[in-house]
Design a protein around this motif. Sequence first.
Motif, PDB file in Angstrom:
ATOM      1  N   TRP A   1       4.034  30.940   8.273  1.00  0.00           N
ATOM      2  CA  TRP A   1       3.268  32.090   8.207  1.00  0.00           C
ATOM      3  C   TRP A   1       2.383  31.973   8.331  1.00  0.00           C
ATOM      4  CZ3 TRP A   1       0.716  35.400   4.127  1.00  0.00           C
ATOM      5  CH2 TRP A   1       1.432  36.909   5.097  1.00  0.00           C
TER       6      TRP A   1
ATOM      7  N   TRP B   1       0.815  39.730  12.611  1.00  0.00           N
ATOM      8  CA  TRP B   1       1.305  39.100  11.510  1.00  0.00           C
ATOM      9  C   TRP B   1       2.078  39.382  10.319  1.00  0.00           C
ATOM     10  CZ3 TRP B   1      -3.154  37.365   7.456  1.00  0.00           C
ATOM     11  CH2 TRP B   1      -2.572  36.569   6.291  1.00  0.00           C
TER      12      TRP B   1
ATOM     13  N   GLY C   1       5.764  39.250  12.161  1.00  0.00           N
ATOM     14  CA  GLY C   1       5.792  38.284  10.710  1.00  0.00           C
ATOM     15  C   GLY C   1       6.332  38.322   9.977  1.00  0.00           C
TER      16      GLY C   1
ATOM     17  N   GLN D   1       9.890  35.972   8.667  1.00  0.00           N
ATOM     18  CA  GLN D   1       9.749  35.119   7.610  1.00  0.00           C
ATOM     19  C   GLN D   1      11.213  35.694   6.781  1.00  0.00           C
ATOM     20  OE1 GLN D   1       7.821  33.238   6.967  1.00  0.00           O
ATOM     21  NE2 GLN D   1       8.224  32.204   5.182  1.00  0.00           N
TER      22      GLN D   1
ATOM     23  N   ASN E   1      11.240  32.022  11.149  1.00  0.00           N
ATOM     24  CA  ASN E   1       9.532  31.368  11.018  1.00  0.00           C
ATOM     25  C   ASN E   1       9.837  30.009  10.957  1.00  0.00           C
ATOM     26  OD1 ASN E   1       8.224  33.703  11.725  1.00  0.00           O
ATOM     27  ND2 ASN E   1       7.370  33.883  10.182  1.00  0.00           N
TER      28      ASN E   1
ATOM     29  N   CYS F   1       4.393  35.122  -0.021  1.00  0.00           N
ATOM     30  CA  CYS F   1       3.710  35.700   1.853  1.00  0.00           C
ATOM     31  C   CYS F   1       3.493  37.488   1.226  1.00  0.00           C
ATOM     32  CB  CYS F   1       4.821  35.912   2.933  1.00  0.00           C
ATOM     33  SG  CYS F   1       5.342  34.377   3.853  1.00  0.00           S
TER      34      CYS F   1
END
Length: 875
Positions: free
Chosen positions: A33, A78, A82, A86, A91, A158
């Motif tokens: 990520w 993202w 993403g 995650q 991921n 993240c």
Amino acid sequence: MEFNLLPTFRGNGNTPFPRTRYVANERWDGSTWVSYPVKKGKSNYLINAESFDLMDYYRAERGNPTPVREQESFLQTWLYFGLICQFIGANAVDGGPPTSQSKGIIDRVYDLIALQDDSGPFVRLDEDGLNSLRDIGLSLLSKEPEARKAHLDRMIVCLSCTQAILEGLPRDFNYMVKYSIASLGELYTQTVNVGLEHLQLPKTFSRMWSGGLLDADAKASMMEHGWCPSDIARAEVKYSSIQALYMMRMLGKCLPPRDHSRCTDDACNIYQIDPGNYQQTHQDCSCHELVVRDADLTSVLSKDEKFPILKFKGDMHNLDYDIVESGAYIAISHVWADGLGNPNANSLHRCQLSRLQETVKAVVKKDSENVAESEEHPLIWLDTLCCPAQDGPGKRIAIEKIRLVYQRAKHVLVLDLGLMSYNSKSQDWLELLVRIFTSGWMRRLWTLQEGALAQSLYFQFADQAVSLQWLADQLLASVKKSMRHLAIFPDLSREFLSLSSFFLPSASTPAGDNPALNTLDYALNFRSVSVATDEPLCIGTLMSLDLHEILQIDPKEKRMQKVWELIAAKKGGIPAELIFLDNKRIDADGWRWAPKTLLQVEIGMQKRATRMVHWQGSQIGKIDARGLRVEYPGYRLTRAQHGDQRPPNPWPGIPRVPEMWLQFRDVATMRWYRITDSHLGVLSLSWTTDEQRRENNEAGLFPLQDLADTGKAVLVMNSNSKERINKSVLATIRTDEGAIRVKTERHVMVSLLSEEEGYIYDVIGSLALRLRGDELTDQHLKIYKDLEELSEGRNDTLAEQMAGNQAFQHSLKALSEQMKNMVREVVQSDERFHAAIKTYWGESFAEDLWVLIKDFFSHNIQGQELEKEQVWFID
């Protein structure tokens, strides 16, 4: 935002739920990520395989800004898809390649969430979708504690980056795309904390995701659907979760129809009553008022721990009452603006009382285990009829016994017209709860104590009364099974605590103790009262103070002084940090430190929600005859002296630069500080045109400089730390033996300037001193002195003399040119100075730096740090 909680009643025409468009140009690829921005050329490098360099991302964006539409596409891929991948463990980790099963899992995510119909592609993630993703994650993630902890640590990285990036997005970034990401982040933040708890690790991770959610469009929509501006402002302060705020954004409050056009962000005028023009609600009938005799009330109130309770008899047309002194009764808590009060007499229309009796009977029947036990004529306590309306001994005793009335009631029934306009059975329990917590009843001060004292609290809706305890049980049960309810839980639990923490013992408030002042402040925030002198009575009840002592104070306007005195006696003092609260103060000797009210909050530079921290400081102030005794660091501020015969400002006639702040230099460390006026800071945020700014500048107000010029100015700071921004007060010294006694004049923020910005002022000061000793200055002062002498006894003023004298104007021009030449010289010769200018003000400002020289002596202030052992009295 498609998985956000939604109400049933969504405004006029049941406002449709907006969709989040699918705007991404490419699919998530299962990368590590944190490496994705580098991979896509949006950042230059990583700290390591598991850490993201946020500052590098910001620098890359500043150097090569991504167009907004492209940014929306990139961030949806993202930060949305993403982040989901995650969370479920699809991921790659440690910079390695995606796993062999990643593509199939990512395809399942897109099949579940990215949809399309005739209107185009969109994103939909509902409760079922969240549960499906959870199940996928549980199947993928290791059950080993260390692996789980590593996964949570990566999620924290993240989520921290995601929240920071969302905070810095441009205003025209797609609203729905932004807050769909933020909503997801909020859910995952709560889930991460649950995971930490399961691993018996501290739940230390938190982020604010809802900033800006209620933008101008959202607020306009809410007002169109019946919201008062002050209710919206209250929601922004009281609630921090997207789940709560978005539900409120969609919640319709059009019933009953009300005109909030005269309301402001601070107050709702609908609920402010005028006792001289009070209007009771009355059905379209010919019934007469039922009058309760004052003598009947007073005779019961005069007995120890007794108060009158009413038992009605007869039908609407011949309704009468008996007064009883004991029995299981229901106490009514109502909003007077809804028409069930009477400020002038103990009387109400019989139609209203007949309807009230039927409403109460339904609650009694609902609560009774044996329906046969429910009485045909239940016992009722209603302030309008049971508390003497006219001032006198009877009314004072009744107020003293208010606490007993609501504590001893079997149930307290809330009547609020805004709640009674909606059927409870058409809404789920959460919508009922949100309606209650955003109701008019929650905005009144008297109703706070009535609800807080209740052993059992019911809220009347159009079809039935609903128990608050039942709603609380539903909330507690829901958080165990729903991520969405887990996210909204902290907001709603704070509202529950604002009612229960005053009289129900808890770990933080042992039985017999009174609650903390920050609890009181939170509960009073955005509440109001029609009669200002009622506030001390309500606070006295909530804080378990002696109401008899408060009621004996005459005139009533001095009752808040007694409240603070009683609180200090009970708690051993007053939290000293309250002197930094920007409140209206009591205007009396020795009491000017004390808030006059906790209801009318001044709008300062700090957010209203941060007020509570000022009640939690470790220092306790002591009240004495001179004021509140506290000990804080600070500075004496005086104008710097230059040891020559020239006046403080050696260039009369040169206009002063409008005051935006005040600098001063610590005489010991030679470091520079900036004082920013809270009032001016708030005022400047309200300016929408250059004309407003010009009008302020032309007014020629210099409050900070004027205070510093008195020679009696003192800066009181709330922290010994000089490296961070301090909320402070700028005060004036009053003479006192053995102590410093000060009076607050302005609320300010103090910040230490960096060494480089301080260097700018060092150089400007040296240039100003050089020109001060120049013959150009002496020539200018001689011309000015001659004009002063000529103007004596003449009709034209000195200002007119200066404006019309060519020699004086020529001198001003020469001084200005000299200032400009000096600045050009130092910019060209001093690389450090030039670099500092570019960093803090920009290259283009270098040509205009001479204005700092011309105004230097108007605010050349020095600060002498106070000795720590000095005692302060804040009057």
